[in-house]
Write a protein that holds these residues in place. Structure first.
Motif, PDB file in Angstrom:
ATOM      1  N   SER A  26       8.283  -0.815   9.394  1.00 22.59           N
ATOM      2  CA  SER A  26       9.245  -1.922   9.428  1.00 22.59           C
ATOM      3  C   SER A  26      10.195  -1.817  10.616  1.00 22.59           C
ATOM      4  O   SER A  26      10.929  -2.757  10.918  1.00 22.59           O
ATOM      5  CB  SER A  26      10.043  -1.970   8.126  1.00 22.59           C
ATOM      6  OG  SER A  26      10.895  -0.838   8.019  1.00 22.59           O
ATOM      7  N   ASN A  56       2.166   6.966   6.767  1.00 18.90           N
ATOM      8  CA  ASN A  56       2.896   6.191   5.762  1.00 18.90           C
ATOM      9  C   ASN A  56       2.369   4.768   5.621  1.00 18.90           C
ATOM     10  O   ASN A  56       2.583   4.124   4.596  1.00 18.90           O
ATOM     11  CB  ASN A  56       4.388   6.144   6.112  1.00 18.90           C
ATOM     12  CG  ASN A  56       5.077   7.469   5.868  1.00 18.90           C
ATOM     13  OD1 ASN A  56       4.506   8.376   5.267  1.00 18.90           O
ATOM     14  ND2 ASN A  56       6.300   7.597   6.341  1.00 18.90           N
ATOM     15  N   MET A  57       1.686   4.285   6.655  1.00 17.36           N
ATOM     16  CA  MET A  57       1.222   2.897   6.635  1.00 17.36           C
ATOM     17  C   MET A  57      -0.185   2.771   6.055  1.00 17.36           C
ATOM     18  O   MET A  57      -0.539   1.729   5.499  1.00 17.36           O
ATOM     19  CB  MET A  57       1.250   2.326   8.049  1.00 17.36           C
ATOM     20  CG  MET A  57       0.943   0.830   8.120  1.00 17.36           C
ATOM     21  SD  MET A  57       1.217   0.177   9.772  1.00 17.36           S
ATOM     22  CE  MET A  57       0.797  -1.547   9.502  1.00 17.36           C
ATOM     23  N   TRP A  58      -0.991   3.793   6.169  1.00 14.58           N
ATOM     24  CA  TRP A  58      -2.399   3.678   5.775  1.00 14.58           C
ATOM     25  C   TRP A  58      -2.607   3.213   4.338  1.00 14.58           C
ATOM     26  O   TRP A  58      -3.496   2.397   4.089  1.00 14.58           O
ATOM     27  CB  TRP A  58      -3.114   5.006   6.014  1.00 14.58           C
ATOM     28  CG  TRP A  58      -3.194   5.385   7.462  1.00 14.58           C
ATOM     29  CD1 TRP A  58      -3.146   4.540   8.537  1.00 14.58           C
ATOM     30  CD2 TRP A  58      -3.296   6.702   7.996  1.00 14.58           C
ATOM     31  NE1 TRP A  58      -3.229   5.245   9.712  1.00 14.58           N
ATOM     32  CE2 TRP A  58      -3.319   6.583   9.418  1.00 14.58           C
ATOM     33  CE3 TRP A  58      -3.378   7.980   7.436  1.00 14.58           C
ATOM     34  CZ2 TRP A  58      -3.427   7.696  10.262  1.00 14.58           C
ATOM     35  CZ3 TRP A  58      -3.493   9.074   8.270  1.00 14.58           C
ATOM     36  CH2 TRP A  58      -3.522   8.929   9.665  1.00 14.58           C
ATOM     37  N   PRO A  59      -1.821   3.661   3.362  1.00 16.54           N
ATOM     38  CA  PRO A  59      -2.076   3.175   1.994  1.00 16.54           C
ATOM     39  C   PRO A  59      -1.820   1.686   1.827  1.00 16.54           C
ATOM     40  O   PRO A  59      -2.307   1.084   0.860  1.00 16.54           O
ATOM     41  CB  PRO A  59      -1.093   3.992   1.140  1.00 16.54           C
ATOM     42  CG  PRO A  59      -0.761   5.199   1.954  1.00 16.54           C
ATOM     43  CD  PRO A  59      -0.781   4.721   3.368  1.00 16.54           C
ATOM     44  N   TYR A  60      -1.086   1.066   2.748  1.00 13.72           N
ATOM     45  CA  TYR A  60      -0.728  -0.350   2.609  1.00 13.72           C
ATOM     46  C   TYR A  60      -1.299  -1.192   3.746  1.00 13.72           C
ATOM     47  O   TYR A  60      -0.910  -2.330   3.937  1.00 13.72           O
ATOM     48  CB  TYR A  60       0.798  -0.496   2.612  1.00 13.72           C
ATOM     49  CG  TYR A  60       1.475   0.488   1.694  1.00 13.72           C
ATOM     50  CD1 TYR A  60       1.441   0.310   0.306  1.00 13.72           C
ATOM     51  CD2 TYR A  60       2.117   1.616   2.192  1.00 13.72           C
ATOM     52  CE1 TYR A  60       2.042   1.232  -0.540  1.00 13.72           C
ATOM     53  CE2 TYR A  60       2.722   2.534   1.352  1.00 13.72           C
ATOM     54  CZ  TYR A  60       2.676   2.334  -0.006  1.00 13.72           C
ATOM     55  OH  TYR A  60       3.270   3.247  -0.847  1.00 13.72           O
ATOM     56  N   ASN A  61      -2.225  -0.620   4.501  1.00 17.35           N
ATOM     57  CA  ASN A  61      -2.719  -1.286   5.699  1.00 17.35           C
ATOM     58  C   ASN A  61      -3.366  -2.613   5.354  1.00 17.35           C
ATOM     59  O   ASN A  61      -4.270  -2.673   4.526  1.00 17.35           O
ATOM     60  CB  ASN A  61      -3.716  -0.372   6.421  1.00 17.35           C
ATOM     61  CG  ASN A  61      -4.025  -0.866   7.817  1.00 17.35           C
ATOM     62  OD1 ASN A  61      -4.545  -1.953   7.988  1.00 17.35           O
ATOM     63  ND2 ASN A  61      -3.698  -0.060   8.806  1.00 17.35           N
ATOM     64  N   ASN A  62      -2.895  -3.687   5.998  1.00 13.89           N
ATOM     65  CA  ASN A  62      -3.466  -5.013   5.767  1.00 13.89           C
ATOM     66  C   ASN A  62      -3.939  -5.637   7.073  1.00 13.89           C
ATOM     67  O   ASN A  62      -3.867  -6.832   7.272  1.00 13.89           O
ATOM     68  CB  ASN A  62      -2.456  -5.935   5.081  1.00 13.89           C
ATOM     69  CG  ASN A  62      -1.275  -6.247   5.989  1.00 13.89           C
ATOM     70  OD1 ASN A  62      -1.014  -5.530   6.948  1.00 13.89           O
ATOM     71  ND2 ASN A  62      -0.561  -7.322   5.681  1.00 13.89           N
ATOM     72  N   GLY A  68      -1.778  -9.909   8.670  1.00 13.00           N
ATOM     73  CA  GLY A  68      -1.485  -8.539   9.049  1.00 13.00           C
ATOM     74  C   GLY A  68      -2.062  -8.208  10.412  1.00 13.00           C
ATOM     75  O   GLY A  68      -3.050  -8.773  10.842  1.00 13.00           O
ATOM     76  N   LYS A  93      -1.197   3.711  13.594  1.00  9.87           N
ATOM     77  CA  LYS A  93      -0.916   2.848  12.449  1.00  9.87           C
ATOM     78  C   LYS A  93      -2.037   1.832  12.264  1.00  9.87           C
ATOM     79  O   LYS A  93      -2.324   1.392  11.152  1.00  9.87           O
ATOM     80  CB  LYS A  93       0.422   2.143  12.648  1.00  9.87           C
ATOM     81  CG  LYS A  93       1.637   3.063  12.546  1.00  9.87           C
ATOM     82  CD  LYS A  93       2.925   2.284  12.751  1.00  9.87           C
ATOM     83  CE  LYS A  93       4.159   3.143  12.450  1.00  9.87           C
ATOM     84  NZ  LYS A  93       4.274   4.301  13.339  1.00  9.87           N
TER      85      LYS A  93
END
Length: 326
Positions: A26, A56-62, A68, A93
């Motif tokens: 963010s 930190n971004m990989w679990p939420y990667n869109n 995205g 990322k």
């Protein structure tokens, strides 16, 4: 960080030591970390490491979904006569290195490293760019080692060590309207080790019209690759596409020559899979000297035989010196 011209080089940018991105996605207002724009005559080199801190971004990667972005660590836009060499990129990322609207680019002796399960971390992505060479590099990521997108013309990939990852891919193509054609792609003298795919051309079902022509894959060594050779005109990673709507991307003049090594015998598809469109026949596809054998101890779960062929073809040629698991 944005380094923007217009600038007429030579411009030398050296990276020495370790650079670490902020690990909170963010914190970034743009879809990249470092960007070079509108530069003619650029050299990026050094002994340093660019660490994207993407964990930190990989679990939420869109990436590519719902707007995205693929957040490249190092982005080049409208750069001409550029050389990128000897640097290391890790833990992106999204994409590690991306080229857009570039021409006369050489990437050599770079190292790109991310875990096998890091999503959308393509090593090098090329799109709408002309005369790009990737040579003598070591790439192991969670997605394509090298991905060659729409509008790529005269791209050469050679002496690349790829793995882990999803192999070396042309595409995906046909996702958006008015994509530019892909012309003149050469992938030679590469080793692909422990990847999901080897060499691949992928287009979306139900796509707008387009084309990819003049493609050569030659002297490729496979080591325990699940899908060594694949044309996939039903590409749909989300599994939500209507594959009854055929791809309208024309694939023409593709030669696969001297591909040797081993494949994962427990993979669900044969090592050479040709899924062509039922609307635009694959035209002039030549397979020459393909010798692929199952990894020792594997193979019981794989349907026997070398090929899976589906769709329409015009001029498919298979030179008979091809080995199968039978």
């Amino acid at each position: 960080m944005v380094f923007v011209g217009p600038c007429k080089g030579p411009v030398l940018f050296q990276i020495i030591g370790n650079m670490k991105a902020v690990d909170d996605p963010s914190a970034y207002a743009e879809d990249f970390w470092m960007s070079f724009e509108d530069v003619d005559g650029l050299t990026v080199c050094g002994t340093g490491t660019i660490d994207g801190q993407g964990q930190n971004m990989w679990p939420y990667n869109n990436c590519g979904k719902s707007g995205g972005t693929c957040s490249p660590s190092l982005k080049f836009s409208n750069v001409s006569y550029g050389t990128i060499s000897n640097i290391t990129l890790s833990n992106g990322k999204g994409f590690h290195m991306g080229f857009y609207l570039c021409n006369n680019i050489r990437v050599e002796n770079v190292t790109i490293l991310s875990p096998w399960d890091s999503p959308n971390t393509d090593g090098i992505h090329i799109s709408r760019s002309v005369n790009v060479t990737v040579d003598s590099s070591d790439i192991g990521v969670g997605d394509d080692c090298v991905s060659i997108g729409p509008g790529s013309v005269n791209v050469s990939v050679s002496n690349v060590q790829c793995g882990p990852g999803h192999g070396i891919s042309i595409g995906s193509l046909g996702k958006y309207p008015d994509e530019e054609d892909v012309i003149g792609i050469t992938v030679q003298n590469c080793t692909i080790n422990g990847t999901q795919n080897g060499i691949r051309v992928k287009t979306w079902p139900g796509s707008p019209a387009g084309s990819a022509t003049g493609i050569l894959f030659e002297n490729i060594a496979m080591i325990n690759v699940s899908n060594p050779v694949m044309i996939d005109q039903e590409y749909c990673p989300s599994r939500t596409c209507n594959i009854t709507k055929p791809s309208r991307v024309k694939l023409k003049d593709i030669e696969v020559k001297n591909v040797t090594g081993t494949y994962n015998g427990d993979a669900p598809t044969p090592p050479v899979t040709l899924l062509c469109s039922t609307h635009q026949p694959c035209e002039n596809i030549n397979l020459i000297d393909i010798d692929l054998r199952p990894t020792a101890g594997d193979g019981d779960a794989r349907p026997r035989g070398l090929f899976q062929i589906k769709g329409f073809f015009n001029g498919l040629q298979v030179v008979p010196s091809i080995a199968s698991s039978q």
